[in-house]
Design a protein around this motif. Structure first.
Motif, PDB file in Angstrom:
ATOM      1  N   ALA A  40       0.217  -9.080  23.987  1.00 37.93           N
ATOM      2  CA  ALA A  40      -0.890 -10.030  24.074  1.00 37.93           C
ATOM      3  C   ALA A  40      -2.022  -9.399  24.873  1.00 37.93           C
ATOM      4  N   PHE A  41      -3.246  -9.785  24.567  1.00 38.83           N
ATOM      5  CA  PHE A  41      -4.403  -9.350  25.345  1.00 38.83           C
ATOM      6  C   PHE A  41      -5.480 -10.423  25.229  1.00 38.83           C
ATOM      7  N   ALA A  42      -6.475 -10.344  26.082  1.00 40.59           N
ATOM      8  CA  ALA A  42      -7.515 -11.368  26.129  1.00 40.59           C
ATOM      9  C   ALA A  42      -8.891 -10.747  25.997  1.00 40.59           C
ATOM     10  N   PHE A  43      -9.835 -11.540  25.489  1.00 42.25           N
ATOM     11  CA  PHE A  43     -11.246 -11.185  25.503  1.00 42.25           C
ATOM     12  C   PHE A  43     -12.039 -12.456  25.804  1.00 42.25           C
ATOM     13  N   VAL A  44     -13.277 -12.302  26.158  1.00 41.56           N
ATOM     14  CA  VAL A  44     -14.061 -13.459  26.563  1.00 41.56           C
ATOM     15  C   VAL A  44     -15.401 -13.436  25.844  1.00 41.56           C
ATOM     16  N   VAL A  45     -15.884 -14.626  25.457  1.00 42.17           N
ATOM     17  CA  VAL A  45     -17.195 -14.797  24.840  1.00 42.17           C
ATOM     18  C   VAL A  45     -18.083 -15.538  25.829  1.00 42.17           C
ATOM     19  N   GLY A  46     -19.213 -14.962  26.156  1.00 46.75           N
ATOM     20  CA  GLY A  46     -20.115 -15.581  27.120  1.00 46.75           C
ATOM     21  C   GLY A  46     -19.867 -15.084  28.527  1.00 46.75           C
ATOM     22  N   ASP A  47     -20.243 -15.924  29.500  1.00 51.60           N
ATOM     23  CA  ASP A  47     -20.187 -15.531  30.910  1.00 51.60           C
ATOM     24  C   ASP A  47     -18.964 -16.093  31.635  1.00 51.60           C
ATOM     25  N   GLY A  48     -18.017 -16.649  30.879  1.00 52.13           N
ATOM     26  CA  GLY A  48     -16.852 -17.266  31.511  1.00 52.13           C
ATOM     27  C   GLY A  48     -15.887 -16.246  32.096  1.00 52.13           C
ATOM     28  N   GLU A  49     -14.830 -16.766  32.693  1.00 55.76           N
ATOM     29  CA  GLU A  49     -13.816 -15.922  33.320  1.00 55.76           C
ATOM     30  C   GLU A  49     -12.787 -15.480  32.280  1.00 55.76           C
ATOM     31  N   LEU A  50     -12.338 -14.247  32.383  1.00 57.99           N
ATOM     32  CA  LEU A  50     -11.335 -13.714  31.459  1.00 57.99           C
ATOM     33  C   LEU A  50      -9.982 -14.362  31.731  1.00 57.99           C
ATOM     34  N   ALA A  51      -9.337 -14.873  30.677  1.00 60.24           N
ATOM     35  CA  ALA A  51      -8.039 -15.544  30.825  1.00 60.24           C
ATOM     36  C   ALA A  51      -6.938 -14.543  31.097  1.00 60.24           C
ATOM     37  N   ASP A  52      -5.879 -15.022  31.735  1.00 58.45           N
ATOM     38  CA  ASP A  52      -4.679 -14.218  31.965  1.00 58.45           C
ATOM     39  C   ASP A  52      -3.812 -14.303  30.716  1.00 58.45           C
ATOM     40  N   ALA A  53      -3.752 -13.203  29.952  1.00 57.20           N
ATOM     41  CA  ALA A  53      -3.019 -13.220  28.685  1.00 57.20           C
ATOM     42  C   ALA A  53      -1.550 -13.550  28.895  1.00 57.20           C
ATOM     43  N   GLY A  54      -0.946 -13.032  29.956  1.00 55.37           N
ATOM     44  CA  GLY A  54       0.469 -13.287  30.204  1.00 55.37           C
ATOM     45  C   GLY A  54       0.770 -14.740  30.502  1.00 55.37           C
ATOM     46  N   ALA A  55      -0.194 -15.438  31.127  1.00 57.99           N
ATOM     47  CA  ALA A  55       0.031 -16.844  31.462  1.00 57.99           C
ATOM     48  C   ALA A  55      -0.170 -17.759  30.260  1.00 57.99           C
ATOM     49  N   VAL A  56      -1.095 -17.390  29.369  1.00 55.93           N
ATOM     50  CA  VAL A  56      -1.393 -18.239  28.214  1.00 55.93           C
ATOM     51  C   VAL A  56      -0.378 -18.038  27.101  1.00 55.93           C
ATOM     52  N   ALA A  57      -0.028 -16.786  26.827  1.00 56.70           N
ATOM     53  CA  ALA A  57       0.876 -16.459  25.713  1.00 56.70           C
ATOM     54  C   ALA A  57       2.223 -16.031  26.258  1.00 56.70           C
ATOM     55  N   THR A  58       3.245 -16.735  25.906  1.00 58.12           N
ATOM     56  CA  THR A  58       4.613 -16.372  26.311  1.00 58.12           C
ATOM     57  C   THR A  58       5.335 -15.825  25.097  1.00 58.12           C
ATOM     58  N   ASP A  59       5.639 -14.555  25.120  1.00 60.29           N
ATOM     59  CA  ASP A  59       6.320 -13.916  23.994  1.00 60.29           C
ATOM     60  C   ASP A  59       7.827 -13.958  24.226  1.00 60.29           C
ATOM     61  N   PRO A  60       8.613 -14.477  23.252  1.00 57.88           N
ATOM     62  CA  PRO A  60      10.060 -14.556  23.451  1.00 57.88           C
ATOM     63  C   PRO A  60      10.723 -13.190  23.447  1.00 57.88           C
ATOM     64  N   ASP A  61      11.609 -12.976  24.412  1.00 60.61           N
ATOM     65  CA  ASP A  61      12.400 -11.751  24.402  1.00 60.61           C
ATOM     66  C   ASP A  61      13.504 -11.873  23.367  1.00 60.61           C
ATOM     67  N   ALA A  62      14.066 -10.739  22.986  1.00 60.73           N
ATOM     68  CA  ALA A  62      15.185 -10.757  22.049  1.00 60.73           C
ATOM     69  C   ALA A  62      16.366 -11.491  22.671  1.00 60.73           C
ATOM     70  N   ASP A  63      16.991 -12.372  21.886  1.00 63.19           N
ATOM     71  CA  ASP A  63      18.162 -13.082  22.370  1.00 63.19           C
ATOM     72  C   ASP A  63      19.269 -12.082  22.701  1.00 63.19           C
ATOM     73  N   PRO A  64      19.906 -12.186  23.886  1.00 61.10           N
ATOM     74  CA  PRO A  64      20.901 -11.168  24.267  1.00 61.10           C
ATOM     75  C   PRO A  64      22.084 -11.095  23.311  1.00 61.10           C
ATOM     76  N   PHE A  65      22.483 -12.240  22.750  1.00 60.36           N
ATOM     77  CA  PHE A  65      23.614 -12.220  21.812  1.00 60.36           C
ATOM     78  C   PHE A  65      23.214 -11.539  20.505  1.00 60.36           C
ATOM     79  N   VAL A  66      21.988 -11.800  20.047  1.00 62.37           N
ATOM     80  CA  VAL A  66      21.504 -11.131  18.835  1.00 62.37           C
ATOM     81  C   VAL A  66      21.340  -9.637  19.091  1.00 62.37           C
ATOM     82  N   ALA A  67      20.792  -9.297  20.264  1.00 67.02           N
ATOM     83  CA  ALA A  67      20.587  -7.897  20.601  1.00 67.02           C
ATOM     84  C   ALA A  67      21.895  -7.127  20.673  1.00 67.02           C
TER      85      ALA A  67
END
Length: 604
Positions: free
Chosen positions: A126-153
């Motif tokens: 995940a990564f972030a970009f900003v339009v205008g003069d606002g503050e850049l969002a924290d990509a890690g806080a907004v997007a939570t990517d699921p890790d591989a399930d340990p049993f599946v792995a």
């Protein structure tokens, strides 16, 4: 077991392995191309942390190789986590395009993705970009990517291990019977072993197919039969190839049924048909994973197919020996007939394994440094160590065969070992030379030995058991390697280059740049400046910038600190993301003269 019972000396696979590995260590990365067999994100538009004047119509992500969405996704989220894309992401080769809605305000946006590379592994970020003069969002806080399930792995490499073991038995046992032990077609044990192996191949293929969806999507075992995930896997080349392997194994098992009932070796046409089906199983095993991704996929798949076929012949022969030939009370004549043939087959298989293994290592590892600094490299080293142990156990088996199935006869200049089977063959053929009492006595002992049973078969069985046990661990490590990103794709290669400084009047001195580790994030830059005489120089002004042209990032100024005469350091120099970056150096020697130099380098 690479047992040699013929009179001439056989090749030494262990020595061949050491020579080839040493040669690879010497060549390093010189013979390998730059492509890796595992996709990586190399550029995005907009770039990571970019600040734009207006909302773009779409977001694009480019990877090092072809990817697919499959069971994954590519989305754009607002700073509140709500989706702002149209939901119609597309993939064309190595580029993913995510269209955005047209009514979006100036704000910060987060791009999150989970795609499947050509070698069937998921890549997410995940990564972030900003339009205008606002503050850049924290990509890690907004997007939570699921890790591989340990049993599946854990289940996926286990399924691969079962499939490899099934192939070794289901294909290797009938190959052993066909090439070395025709009488074994009447053995019930051989029939059960082969059938169980082929059914295991089919079952492992189905299980691998079902596990791929949850693995790619980051879901758990509960989604094993999710229609969406099953459909995504079924529409991929990985899924079709995996199911094809299972189907070929079932067809092969069915065609073997009349041969088992007949209890006789197949005719030439039947043998050709079995070989074609067996070759199909081997090829579909090779045509997934790392070989089909990266550079020269056809060549890599062919090399892997030879590697798998050699594995099947060697390990399948071990299984047949344990279950059929190496048993208490075995007839010496039966052993003497099969083992010389097996020796030739096993020696060829081992040589093929060594050569193709080194070729694969050069492609997937790339350099000795990657071999000892990555997970893939360490697992590969463990596999190589076990292969050497296998060869040692094979040597023990060879000694046993020479002692129990061989006799000694006098020759001018020395003695040599020949087999009882060879003596029996010599007795049946014409001979124009006079035979002394030593040879006659040797033939008599050979005849007695061939008629009787070998009483002390336990040492041979133990050495073959050791080979089989170690081979089982090798199969597990092979399955782990299939699911591990290649070392070449995970190691960062530091930059160390010397560049001529150029001005309108020509070259004027040089600059030496060192960037370590050349990864996204914090890096350390060392810069040394030399004049025309090769002496460290002190300029009037010095500037270093970083630019990523494809992502339209930069130029970013690098803060330099003096570290001595002609030496500057930028400790903690930040490189925002992966891509092909350009480091540019501008040196002002005086008020009127400026020189420049630049170099491109990959960032992983």
């Amino acid at each position: 077991m690479s047992t040699t019972v013929a009179a001439r000396r056989s090749p030494r696979p262990g020595l061949l392995l050491l020579v080839l590995v040493a040669g690879w260590l010497g060549l390093g990365v010189a013979t390998a191309g730059p492509a890796s067999a595992h996709a990586e994100l190399v550029s995005t538009d907009p770039g990571e942390s970019a600040r734009l004047d207006e909302v773009p119509a779409q977001v694009t992500l480019r990877f090092t190789e072809g990817v697919s969405l499959g069971a994954g996704y590519a989305r754009v989220l607002g700073d509140d986590g709500a989706r702002v894309d149209t939901g119609a992401a597309t993939v064309e080769g190595d580029t993913v395009t995510v269209p955005l809605r047209g009514d979006l305000p100036d704000a910060s946006y987060v791009v999150t993705y989970r795609v499947v590379s050509a070698d069937s592994h998921p890549i997410s970020g995940a990564f972030a970009f900003v339009v205008g003069d606002g503050e850049l969002a924290d990509a890690g806080a907004v997007a939570t990517d699921p890790d591989a399930d340990p049993f599946v792995a854990a289940a996926l490499p286990a399924a691969r291990s079962l499939g490899f073991a099934g192939e070794a038995v289901g294909l290797g046992v009938p190959a052993f019977l066909l090439l070395c032990w025709p009488a074994g077609w009447a053995s019930r044990r051989m029939r059960l072993l082969t059938t169980a192996g082929l059914l295991t191949v089919a079952g492992a293929a189905v299980l691998t197919f079902l596990l791929q969806g949850p693995y790619a999507a980051g879901a758990g075992l509960g989604s094993l039969l999710d229609p969406t995930l099953v459909g995504a896997t079924g529409s991929s080349s990985f899924g079709l190839t995996t199911l094809g392997r299972g189907a070929l194994a079932l067809v092969l098992a069915a065609l073997l049924v009349p041969l088992w009932r007949r209890a006789a070796p197949p005719q030439s046409q039947e043998a050709a048909g079995l070989a074609v089906l067996g070759g199909g199983v081997v090829l579909t095993t090779a045509a997934v994973g790392h070989p089909v991704a990266g550079s020269l996929p056809v060549f890599a798949t062919a090399v892997t197919a030879v590697h798998v076929a050699a594995m099947v012949l060697w390990l399948g022969g071990l299984a047949a020996l344990l279950a059929g030939l190496v048993r208490p009370g075995v007839e010496a004549g039966e052993l003497a007939a099969a083992l010389p043939r097996w020796s030739r087959v096993a020696s060829g298989a081992v040589a093929a394994l060594v050569v193709t293994g080194v070729v694969q290592s050069v492609r997937e590892v790339g350099s000795p440094a990657a071999l000892v600094s990555t997970t893939y490299g360490w697992v590969l080293l463990a596999k190589l160590a076990l292969v050497l142990l296998l060869l040692a156990a094979a040597g023990v088996s060879r000694v046993w065969v020479q002692q129990h199935l061989g006799v000694t006869r006098a020759r001018p200049g020395g003695r040599r070992r020949v087999t009882a089977h060879a003596f029996a063959a010599a007795a049946a053929g014409p001979s124009g030379a006079e035979e002394g009492p030593v040879v006659e006595a040797a033939r008599a002992r050979a005849a007695v030995q061939a008629r009787g049973a070998v009483e002390d078969v336990a040492p041979l069985r133990r050495s073959v058991l050791v080979e089989a046990a170690v081979a089982a661990v090798v199969l597990v490590l092979s399955a782990v390697l299939v699911g591990t990103p290649p070392a070449r794709a995970t190691i960062a290669e530091p930059v160390d280059v010397t560049l001529p400084l150029e001005s309108a009047a020509g070259e004027s001195g040089s600059v030496q740049l060192s960037i370590d580790p050349a990864r996204a994030g914090a890096n350390t830059l060392h810069l040394y400046l030399f004049d025309d005489d090769g002496q460290l120089a002190q300029p009037a002004d010095l500037r270093v910038t970083l630019t990523e042209p494809e992502q339209e990032i930069g130029p970013l100024d690098v803060d330099l600190e003096p570290a001595g005469p002609g030496h500057w350091v930028a400790d903690g120099m930040s490189i925002p993301g992966a891509g092909t970056w350009t480091a540019a150096v501008t040196v002002r020697l005086d008020e009127f003269t400026a020189t420049t130099a630049s170099t491109d380098f990959p960032v992983r």
